[in-house]
Design a protein around this motif. Structure first.
Motif, short mmCIF file in Angstrom:
data_model
loop_
_atom_site.label_atom_id
_atom_site.label_comp_id
_atom_site.label_asym_id
_atom_site.label_seq_id
_atom_site.Cartn_x
_atom_site.Cartn_y
_atom_site.Cartn_z
N ARG A 65 0.67 -1.36 -0.03
CA ARG A 65 -0.08 -0.04 0.01
C ARG A 65 0.70 1.30 0.03
O ARG A 65 0.48 2.22 -0.49
N PHE A 66 2.06 1.33 0.40
CA PHE A 66 3.02 2.53 0.76
C PHE A 66 4.10 2.15 -0.36
O PHE A 66 4.51 0.95 -0.31
N THR A 67 4.60 3.52 -0.62
CA THR A 67 5.93 3.17 -1.62
C THR A 67 6.62 4.39 -1.05
O THR A 67 6.33 5.36 -1.04
N VAL A 68 7.92 4.17 -0.74
CA VAL A 68 9.05 4.99 -0.64
C VAL A 68 9.95 5.28 -1.78
O VAL A 68 10.24 4.22 -2.26
N SER A 69 10.56 6.41 -1.62
CA SER A 69 11.15 6.88 -2.64
C SER A 69 12.19 7.95 -2.25
O SER A 69 11.72 8.59 -1.40
N GLN A 70 13.40 8.13 -2.95
CA GLN A 70 14.27 8.92 -2.64
C GLN A 70 14.53 9.99 -3.86
O GLN A 70 14.74 9.48 -4.87
N ASP A 71 14.31 11.15 -3.73
CA ASP A 71 14.51 12.17 -5.05
C ASP A 71 16.13 13.06 -4.68
O ASP A 71 16.01 13.67 -3.85
N ASN A 72 16.85 12.46 -5.16
CA ASN A 72 18.34 13.21 -4.81
C ASN A 72 18.53 14.61 -5.37
O ASN A 72 19.14 15.23 -4.96
N ASN A 73 17.72 14.99 -6.64
CA ASN A 73 17.71 16.06 -6.83
C ASN A 73 17.04 17.11 -5.86
O ASN A 73 17.57 18.38 -5.69
N LYS A 74 15.96 16.72 -5.41
CA LYS A 74 15.35 17.63 -4.52
C LYS A 74 15.70 17.35 -3.00
O LYS A 74 15.19 18.00 -1.98
N ASN A 75 16.47 16.30 -2.72
CA ASN A 75 16.86 15.86 -1.33
C ASN A 75 15.80 15.66 -0.53
O ASN A 75 15.83 16.29 0.61
N THR A 76 14.96 14.82 -1.12
CA THR A 76 13.73 14.41 -0.36
C THR A 76 13.66 12.91 -0.16
O THR A 76 14.08 12.27 -0.88
N LEU A 77 12.92 12.44 0.75
CA LEU A 77 12.50 11.16 1.07
C LEU A 77 10.92 11.25 1.25
O LEU A 77 10.48 11.74 1.68
N ASP A 78 10.55 10.48 0.17
CA ASP A 78 8.79 10.81 0.01
C ASP A 78 8.18 9.31 0.16
O ASP A 78 8.76 8.23 0.19
N LEU A 79 6.89 9.52 0.94
CA LEU A 79 6.31 8.17 1.23
C LEU A 79 4.85 8.29 0.62
O LEU A 79 4.12 9.12 0.99
N GLN A 80 4.46 7.67 -0.47
CA GLN A 80 3.31 7.51 -0.99
C GLN A 80 2.25 6.68 -0.38
O GLN A 80 2.77 5.29 -0.21
N MET A 81 1.15 7.05 0.37
CA MET A 81 0.38 5.95 1.04
C MET A 81 -0.90 5.96 0.23
O MET A 81 -1.78 6.74 0.26
#
Length: 124
Positions: A65-81
């Motif tokens: 159900r959840f997906t974690v991803s890292q955007d190195n350009n934006k320096n973020t760690l995202d969590l799609q729930m």
């Protein structure tokens, strides 16, 4: 110093979706990062994360159900729930660990940098 700032929390109906983001700022970048959550009266629970080899891990209750991803350009760690349920309601925290490589899922005690949290509420 490194700072983690979460955003994207809010209220949603059961079955809905939210996307959390953790902005990383500072001189260094954590080698390991993760998302954790804590509901009132409960222990902090592992949600998802990315290890030093860019492999993802998930807590049993959120797999599929959840997906974690890292955007190195934006320096973020995202969590799609997705497919959120009332039991997903909690304060969600972003965490990082400097100077140490990690592999796989890590407990909350492993991380030494924490954000302030963002609240997620799921109505039934």
């Amino acid at each position: 110093q490194v700072q983690l700032v979460e955003s994207g929390g809010g209220s949603v109906q059961a079955g809905g979706s939210l996307r959390l983001s953790c902005a990383v700022s500072g001189t260094y970048r954590p080698y390991c990062m993760g998302w954790f959550r804590q509901a009132p009266g409960k222990e902090r629970e592992e949600v998802a994360g990315i290890d030093s080899y860019r492999d993802t891990w998930y807590g049993d209750s959120v797999k599929g159900r959840f997906t974690v991803s890292q955007d190195n350009n934006k320096n973020t760690l995202d969590l799609q729930m997705n497919s959120l349920q009332p039991e997903d309601g909690a304060m969600y925290y972003c965490a990082g660990r400097l100077g140490i490589y990690c592999e796989g899922r890590q407990l909350a005690s492993f991380f030494d940098i924490w954000g302030q949290g963002t609240q997620v509420t799921v109505a039934s």
